[in-house]
Design a protein around this motif. Structure first.
Motif, PDB file in Angstrom:
ATOM      1  N   ALA A  17      24.172   1.374  21.107  1.00  0.00           N
ATOM      2  CA  ALA A  17      22.747   1.416  21.425  1.00  0.00           C
ATOM      3  C   ALA A  17      21.961   1.209  20.137  1.00  0.00           C
ATOM      4  CB  ALA A  17      22.391   2.760  22.050  1.00  0.00           C
ATOM      5  N   LYS A  18      20.642   1.094  20.278  1.00  0.00           N
ATOM      6  CA  LYS A  18      19.800   0.941  19.088  1.00  0.00           C
ATOM      7  C   LYS A  18      18.643   1.925  19.140  1.00  0.00           C
ATOM      8  CE  LYS A  18      16.032  -1.072  21.100  1.00  0.00           C
ATOM      9  NZ  LYS A  18      14.654  -0.511  21.107  1.00  0.00           N
ATOM     10  N   VAL A  19      18.120   2.210  17.942  1.00  0.00           N
ATOM     11  CA  VAL A  19      16.854   2.923  17.813  1.00  0.00           C
ATOM     12  C   VAL A  19      15.973   2.086  16.894  1.00  0.00           C
ATOM     13  CG1 VAL A  19      17.677   4.339  15.861  1.00  0.00           C
ATOM     14  CG2 VAL A  19      15.747   5.127  17.260  1.00  0.00           C
ATOM     15  N   ASN A  20      14.683   2.059  17.178  1.00  0.00           N
ATOM     16  CA  ASN A  20      13.732   1.374  16.297  1.00  0.00           C
ATOM     17  C   ASN A  20      13.180   2.387  15.306  1.00  0.00           C
ATOM     18  OD1 ASN A  20      13.452   0.049  19.196  1.00  0.00           O
ATOM     19  ND2 ASN A  20      12.968  -1.534  17.691  1.00  0.00           N
ATOM     20  N   LEU A  21      13.547   2.238  14.038  1.00  0.00           N
ATOM     21  CA  LEU A  21      13.000   3.115  13.002  1.00  0.00           C
ATOM     22  C   LEU A  21      11.523   2.815  12.786  1.00  0.00           C
ATOM     23  CD1 LEU A  21      15.858   2.823  10.350  1.00  0.00           C
ATOM     24  CD2 LEU A  21      15.730   4.317  12.348  1.00  0.00           C
ATOM     25  N   GLU A  22      11.188   1.560  12.987  1.00  0.00           N
ATOM     26  CA  GLU A  22       9.802   1.117  12.867  1.00  0.00           C
ATOM     27  C   GLU A  22       9.595   0.021  13.902  1.00  0.00           C
ATOM     28  OE1 GLU A  22       7.333   0.408   9.052  1.00  0.00           O
ATOM     29  OE2 GLU A  22       8.387  -1.488   9.402  1.00  0.00           O
ATOM     30  N   LEU A  23       8.498   0.113  14.636  1.00  0.00           N
ATOM     31  CA  LEU A  23       8.141  -0.936  15.597  1.00  0.00           C
ATOM     32  C   LEU A  23       6.646  -1.191  15.462  1.00  0.00           C
ATOM     33  CD1 LEU A  23       8.759  -2.885  17.845  1.00  0.00           C
ATOM     34  CD2 LEU A  23       8.636  -0.999  19.489  1.00  0.00           C
ATOM     35  N   LEU A  24       6.327  -2.297  14.799  1.00  0.00           N
ATOM     36  CA  LEU A  24       4.942  -2.678  14.559  1.00  0.00           C
ATOM     37  C   LEU A  24       4.593  -3.833  15.492  1.00  0.00           C
ATOM     38  CD1 LEU A  24       4.970  -2.608  10.644  1.00  0.00           C
ATOM     39  CD2 LEU A  24       4.480  -0.735  12.239  1.00  0.00           C
ATOM     40  N   VAL A  25       3.521  -3.666  16.254  1.00  0.00           N
ATOM     41  CA  VAL A  25       3.153  -4.628  17.291  1.00  0.00           C
ATOM     42  C   VAL A  25       1.925  -5.410  16.835  1.00  0.00           C
ATOM     43  CG1 VAL A  25       2.464  -4.930  19.688  1.00  0.00           C
ATOM     44  CG2 VAL A  25       4.083  -3.110  19.075  1.00  0.00           C
ATOM     45  N   GLY A  26       2.099  -6.718  16.718  1.00  0.00           N
ATOM     46  CA  GLY A  26       1.009  -7.587  16.313  1.00  0.00           C
ATOM     47  C   GLY A  26       0.280  -8.177  17.497  1.00  0.00           C
ATOM     48  N   PRO A  27      -0.378  -9.309  17.300  1.00  0.00           N
ATOM     49  CA  PRO A  27      -1.171  -9.915  18.368  1.00  0.00           C
ATOM     50  C   PRO A  27      -0.313 -10.526  19.464  1.00  0.00           C
ATOM     51  CG  PRO A  27      -1.180 -11.303  16.408  1.00  0.00           C
ATOM     52  CD  PRO A  27      -0.486 -10.036  16.024  1.00  0.00           C
ATOM     53  N   LEU A  28      -0.931 -10.735  20.619  1.00  0.00           N
ATOM     54  CA  LEU A  28      -0.275 -11.383  21.744  1.00  0.00           C
ATOM     55  C   LEU A  28      -0.100 -12.865  21.450  1.00  0.00           C
ATOM     56  CD1 LEU A  28       0.735 -10.714  24.636  1.00  0.00           C
ATOM     57  CD2 LEU A  28      -1.512 -11.441  25.464  1.00  0.00           C
ATOM     58  N   ARG A  29       1.108 -13.386  21.692  1.00  0.00           N
ATOM     59  CA  ARG A  29       1.400 -14.797  21.446  1.00  0.00           C
ATOM     60  C   ARG A  29       1.106 -15.620  22.694  1.00  0.00           C
ATOM     61  NH1 ARG A  29       7.319 -14.857  18.652  1.00  0.00           N
ATOM     62  NH2 ARG A  29       7.852 -15.505  20.771  1.00  0.00           N
ATOM     63  N   ASP A  30       1.107 -16.932  22.523  1.00  0.00           N
ATOM     64  CA  ASP A  30       0.839 -17.832  23.641  1.00  0.00           C
ATOM     65  C   ASP A  30       1.904 -17.739  24.731  1.00  0.00           C
ATOM     66  OD1 ASP A  30      -1.441 -18.715  22.377  1.00  0.00           O
ATOM     67  OD2 ASP A  30      -0.497 -20.504  21.513  1.00  0.00           O
ATOM     68  N   ASP A  31       3.134 -17.322  24.348  1.00  0.00           N
ATOM     69  CA  ASP A  31       4.213 -17.244  25.339  1.00  0.00           C
ATOM     70  C   ASP A  31       4.227 -15.922  26.090  1.00  0.00           C
ATOM     71  OD1 ASP A  31       5.130 -15.474  23.419  1.00  0.00           O
ATOM     72  OD2 ASP A  31       6.957 -16.588  22.946  1.00  0.00           O
ATOM     73  N   GLY A  32       3.229 -15.063  25.836  1.00  0.00           N
ATOM     74  CA  GLY A  32       3.150 -13.798  26.557  1.00  0.00           C
ATOM     75  C   GLY A  32       3.807 -12.632  25.841  1.00  0.00           C
ATOM     76  N   PHE A  33       4.563 -12.902  24.767  1.00  0.00           N
ATOM     77  CA  PHE A  33       5.151 -11.843  23.960  1.00  0.00           C
ATOM     78  C   PHE A  33       4.192 -11.475  22.828  1.00  0.00           C
ATOM     79  CE2 PHE A  33       8.880 -13.912  25.813  1.00  0.00           C
ATOM     80  CZ  PHE A  33       9.627 -12.819  26.237  1.00  0.00           C
ATOM     81  N   HIS A  34       4.384 -10.268  22.276  1.00  0.00           N
ATOM     82  CA  HIS A  34       3.652  -9.871  21.085  1.00  0.00           C
ATOM     83  C   HIS A  34       4.480 -10.216  19.844  1.00  0.00           C
ATOM     84  CE1 HIS A  34       1.549  -7.448  24.095  1.00  0.00           C
ATOM     85  NE2 HIS A  34       0.578  -7.259  23.214  1.00  0.00           N
ATOM     86  N   THR A  35       3.812 -10.556  18.763  1.00  0.00           N
ATOM     87  CA  THR A  35       4.486 -10.685  17.473  1.00  0.00           C
ATOM     88  C   THR A  35       4.909  -9.294  17.017  1.00  0.00           C
ATOM     89  OG1 THR A  35       3.136 -12.594  16.895  1.00  0.00           O
ATOM     90  CG2 THR A  35       4.247 -11.458  15.095  1.00  0.00           C
ATOM     91  N   LEU A  36       6.165  -9.165  16.634  1.00  0.00           N
ATOM     92  CA  LEU A  36       6.697  -7.858  16.257  1.00  0.00           C
ATOM     93  C   LEU A  36       7.272  -7.882  14.848  1.00  0.00           C
ATOM     94  CD1 LEU A  36       8.776  -6.862  19.447  1.00  0.00           C
ATOM     95  CD2 LEU A  36       6.396  -6.286  18.931  1.00  0.00           C
ATOM     96  N   SER A  37       7.244  -6.719  14.222  1.00  0.00           N
ATOM     97  CA  SER A  37       8.077  -6.448  13.056  1.00  0.00           C
ATOM     98  C   SER A  37       8.750  -5.120  13.335  1.00  0.00           C
ATOM     99  CB  SER A  37       7.250  -6.356  11.771  1.00  0.00           C
ATOM    100  OG  SER A  37       8.086  -5.972  10.679  1.00  0.00           O
ATOM    101  N   THR A  38      10.079  -5.138  13.375  1.00  0.00           N
ATOM    102  CA  THR A  38      10.782  -3.913  13.716  1.00  0.00           C
ATOM    103  C   THR A  38      11.983  -3.730  12.801  1.00  0.00           C
ATOM    104  OG1 THR A  38      11.761  -2.642  15.551  1.00  0.00           O
ATOM    105  CG2 THR A  38      12.271  -4.998  15.459  1.00  0.00           C
ATOM    106  N   VAL A  39      12.365  -2.495  12.611  1.00  0.00           N
ATOM    107  CA  VAL A  39      13.590  -2.175  11.879  1.00  0.00           C
ATOM    108  C   VAL A  39      14.522  -1.481  12.856  1.00  0.00           C
ATOM    109  CG1 VAL A  39      14.632  -0.955   9.947  1.00  0.00           C
ATOM    110  CG2 VAL A  39      12.374  -2.002   9.686  1.00  0.00           C
TER     111      VAL A  39
END
Length: 310
Positions: A17-39
């Protein structure tokens, strides 16, 4: 089908399994996903996935979460096998047997883990000889978390989480996961995150340098204050009980706590194995969570193990 004498043996892959130590959510993209930066960090809760040649494509699930995992064409592991077969020209069907231990719909990437394990197992069973990088490319077509579960360890994810870069991390970390009965839909959590932000402009996220320093230290006391999840406020807004659970864990001695992914599992970082046991007992006694599990991280990703003997 070839004769029984020449058929390859079933292949079993263990996947974390995984855990996100950091999950930073950026703007919504054209494809419906958000830009993310995660660890991401891979932790020692795992599923075992066995793939065997069969006359037809199929999937079966056992374990404590078997009754809530689909076994039809919507199953992500079955989709993974079909994708790999289509892309590589394989016409030999397989049956996938999943021994499920990772919580389902808990923000710990259980379905993604099974897809990752299936890619690794089918690669071995069909003798494709694909590289890790090639497997990760197929994995990215299946979901944002799938490539990381092939790799494991600790890594930064960018894009929608599927583009990976290794992280220099020292030591092992002890986790306690409080798994609740609270239902949360990932799209609902992202939508609530957008609602709470209103019309404010959101920059493209990038990894927190303080978190990177903390991981290099190997010290859970330094890492704990850096645990961050931009979806946490949204999850708590939708299910206030999660806020109470986070507060309880901290009161009972956790160094830090964070909602895992889009929730509803809450991950608590503790000092050592004794602290993990103490927190597990305390949280279990309160009844605040349906289930409490201990784990360590980081561990390696999906890997072949000797086939189980039933």
């Amino acid at each position: 089908m070839t004769s029984a004498h020449s058929d390859p043996s079933p292949v079993t892959v263990r996947v974390p399994a995984k855990v996100n130590l950091e999950l930073l959510v950026g703007p919504l993209r054209d494809d419906g996903f958000h830009t993310l930066s995660t660890v991401y960090q891979a932790v020692s809760l795992h599923d075992d996935v066995t793939v065997a040649l069969d006359d037809d494509w199929g999937c079966s699930v056992s374990g404590p979460y078997a009754d809530v995992v689909p076994t039809d064409a919507t199953n992500l592991a079955l989709r993974a096998a079909s994708l790999l077969a289509e892309e590589t020209g394989v016409e030999t069907p397989v049956h996938i047997s999943i021994s499920k231990s990772i919580p389902v719909a808990g923000g710990m990437a259980g379905g993604s883990a099974d897809a990752a394990a299936t890619l690794v197992a089918c690669d071995r069973l069909w003798a494709l000889g694909l590289s890790t990088e090639e497997l990760e490319e197929y994995a990215a077509e299946l979901g944002s978390d799938v490539p990381f579960l092939i790799r494991g360890g600790t890594a930064v994810g960018s894009g929608r989480g599927e583009r990976l870069a290794p992280v220099l991390a020292r030591g092992n970390y002890h986790w306690v996961f409080a798994i609740s009965d609270i239902g949360l839909s990932t799209p609902d959590v992202y939508a609530e995150c957008d609602r709470l932000r209103g019309k404010s402009s959101v920059p493209d996220p990038s990894p927190n340098s303080e978190l990177m320093i903390a991981l290099r230290s190997g010290d859970p006391h330094i890492l704990a204050p850096q645990l961050t999840n931009d979806l946490q406020d949204a999850a708590v807004s939708l299910r206030p009980e999660l806020g109470e659970l986070l507060a309880s864990g901290m009161e009972f001695g956790a160094l830090g706590g964070v909602v895992s992914g889009s929730g509803p599992t809450v991950a608590f970082l503790v000092e050592d194995v004794e602290s993990a046991i103490d927190l597990t007992v305390a949280l279990t006694a309160t009844g605040a969570a349906r289930e409490v599990r201990k784990a360590i991280g980081p561990i390696h990703g999906a890997h072949v193990i000797p086939a189980r003997v039933d």
